[in-house]
Write an enzyme that holds these catalytic residues in place. Structure first.
Site, PDB file in Angstrom:
ATOM      1  CG  ASP A 223      29.044  31.848  25.734  1.00 46.85           C
ATOM      2  OD1 ASP A 223      27.949  31.737  25.146  1.00 46.85           O
ATOM      3  OD2 ASP A 223      29.634  30.878  26.234  1.00 46.85           O
TER       4      ASP A 223
ATOM      5  CD  GLU B 104      26.498  26.510  23.344  1.00 45.03           C
ATOM      6  OE1 GLU B 104      26.167  25.359  23.009  1.00 45.03           O
ATOM      7  OE2 GLU B 104      27.499  27.085  22.871  1.00 45.03           O
TER       8      GLU B 104
HETATM    9 ZN   LIG Z   1      27.002  28.105  19.446  1.00 44.67          ZN
END
Ligand SMILES: [Zn+2]
Length: 382
Positions: free
Chosen positions: A73, A139
């Site tokens: 991501d 994340e």
């Molecule tokens: Zn990162």
């Protein structure tokens, strides 16, 4: 198996802004399957959060088991018009790969995938251990349905990790300048001080919460929190905002609020900081509420086999010895360190989260060699 740059371009072309996957994990799945990995796609959800796709791929069933961890991501590109190139085109211009995620961290994932492909090509399937990739799509967001849950899922499957490399862009200026071996913890506090509203001409009939808020904030900012520890800088407290929202100069407000963030070293825990804060605030007195969110405790993998192998691979490839550091923001290493020794090393982070994010293709070639050398050193030929 294709080279790191073409894998990275395919990944960048998937606009996987958290929590969207946009096909990014599928790109990786196909590549890893083609070199013999067993690939699992695990999706997690929770009420009130978006579903998040994650990938776990493993080759080999022996120990030792080394894992590469990362995320596909990315943060939003902002206004595409302010970019020199289209942020999700994966443009290669004069030896540079451009695009959102090039540095953080699709580039490094591509380098590891290319490295493991090369390693497999040389060593075949029987190399006396296991290699896996743990790649999350959560994340950069709230990190609830990502690495943390994949680790629980792995534990439930009886999988054990012996070493982990995280591919975050750890290098501040030049490839090879920094390996991260731990991180400071992060605590965010929201302090709300309650008082009694009144006329500024009649303060004896009111109780001004702003005055107490200022004294409370002074109490926690007027002296350093500590002097640092052997692998960490001193802890810091920064006030992010003070909000009263009172438009009237002749009114004492009823409430005042401040938000602050503490980055703390291994001399503290979130719990101990909370106690310390309450002691300081109680000493000022009056009614207040303190809401605390600890997004990660501090952690450290003391220099040992994993950092040694990584440092050696960097030195052999670049002729430079990296600094072992605990600076910077958090990463998913904060979840993994409880499972195995961990070190973080990826590309150069100069442009991460910025307009015109980009990496040097020469750096990608070197990082691929470094990761390949890590595998060679971790699995010495019999
Ligand atoms: Zn990162």
């Amino acid at each position: 198996m294709t080279d790191a740059v073409s894998i990275a371009r395919d990944l960048i072309r998937c606009p996987s802004v958290t929590p969207a996957d946009a096909g990014a994990l599928g790109v990786l799945e196909n590549i890893l399957k083609s070199v013999g990995f067993e690939v699992h796609r695990v999706t997690f959800s929770e009420p009130g959060t978006a579903d998040v796709d994650n990938l776990y791929a493993r080759i080999g069933d022996q120990t030792p088991h080394i894992t590469f961890a990362g995320h596909t991501d990315v943060v939003p590109p902002g206004s595409a018009a302010s970019w020199t190139v289209e942020p999700f085109a994966g443009a290669v211009i004069d030896g540079t790969l451009w695009g959102r995620g090039a540095a953080d961290m699709k580039g490094a994932i591509a380098c590891f995938a290319a490295a493991v492909g090369r390693f497999r090509g040389e060593r075949g399937g029987d190399f006396g251990g296991s290699i896996s990739l743990l790649i999350t799509g959560d994340e950069e967001g709230i990190s609830i349905n990502g690495t943390k849950k994949v680790l629980d899922w792995l534990t439930a499957r009886g999988e054990r990790l012996d070493a982990c490399i995280v591919g975050e862009p750890t290098n501040a200026q030049t490839l090879g300048d920094m390996v991260k071996i731990g991180r400071r913890g992060s605590l965010t506090g929201t302090l709300t001080v309650h008082g009694t509203q009144g006329h500024t001409a009649y303060p004896h009939l009111a109780d001004n919460p702003v005055h107490r808020l200022v004294r409370m904030l002074h109490a926690v900012t007027s002296a350093p929190l500590d002097a640092g520890t052997s692998h960490f800088q001193p802890s810091t407290l920064q006030i992010s905002t003070i909000d009263v929202g009172n438009p009237a100069a002749n009114v004492i407000p009823a409430e005042a609020r401040a938000v602050f963030n503490i980055r703390f070293n291994d001399g503290w825990t979130g719990e101990r900081l909370q106690t310390w804060l309450r002691e300081k605030f109680d000493a000022v007195g009056g009614r207040y509420d303190l809401a605390i969110r600890v997004s990660g405790e501090s952690f450290l993998t003391p220099p040992g086999p994993v950092t040694d192998i990584l440092s050696t691979a960097i030195e052999r490839t670049l002729g430079r010895k990296p600094e072992l550091s605990t600076t910077g923001g958090t990463s998913d290493a904060r979840f993994i360190h409880a499972f195995c020794p961990i070190a973080e090393f990826g590309l150069v982070g100069l442009t991460m989260h910025k307009v015109d994010e980009r990496v040097e293709i020469a750096d990608m070639a070197a990082l691929t060699t470094i990761y390949k050398t890590v595998l060679d050193l971790y699995f010495p030929p019999a």
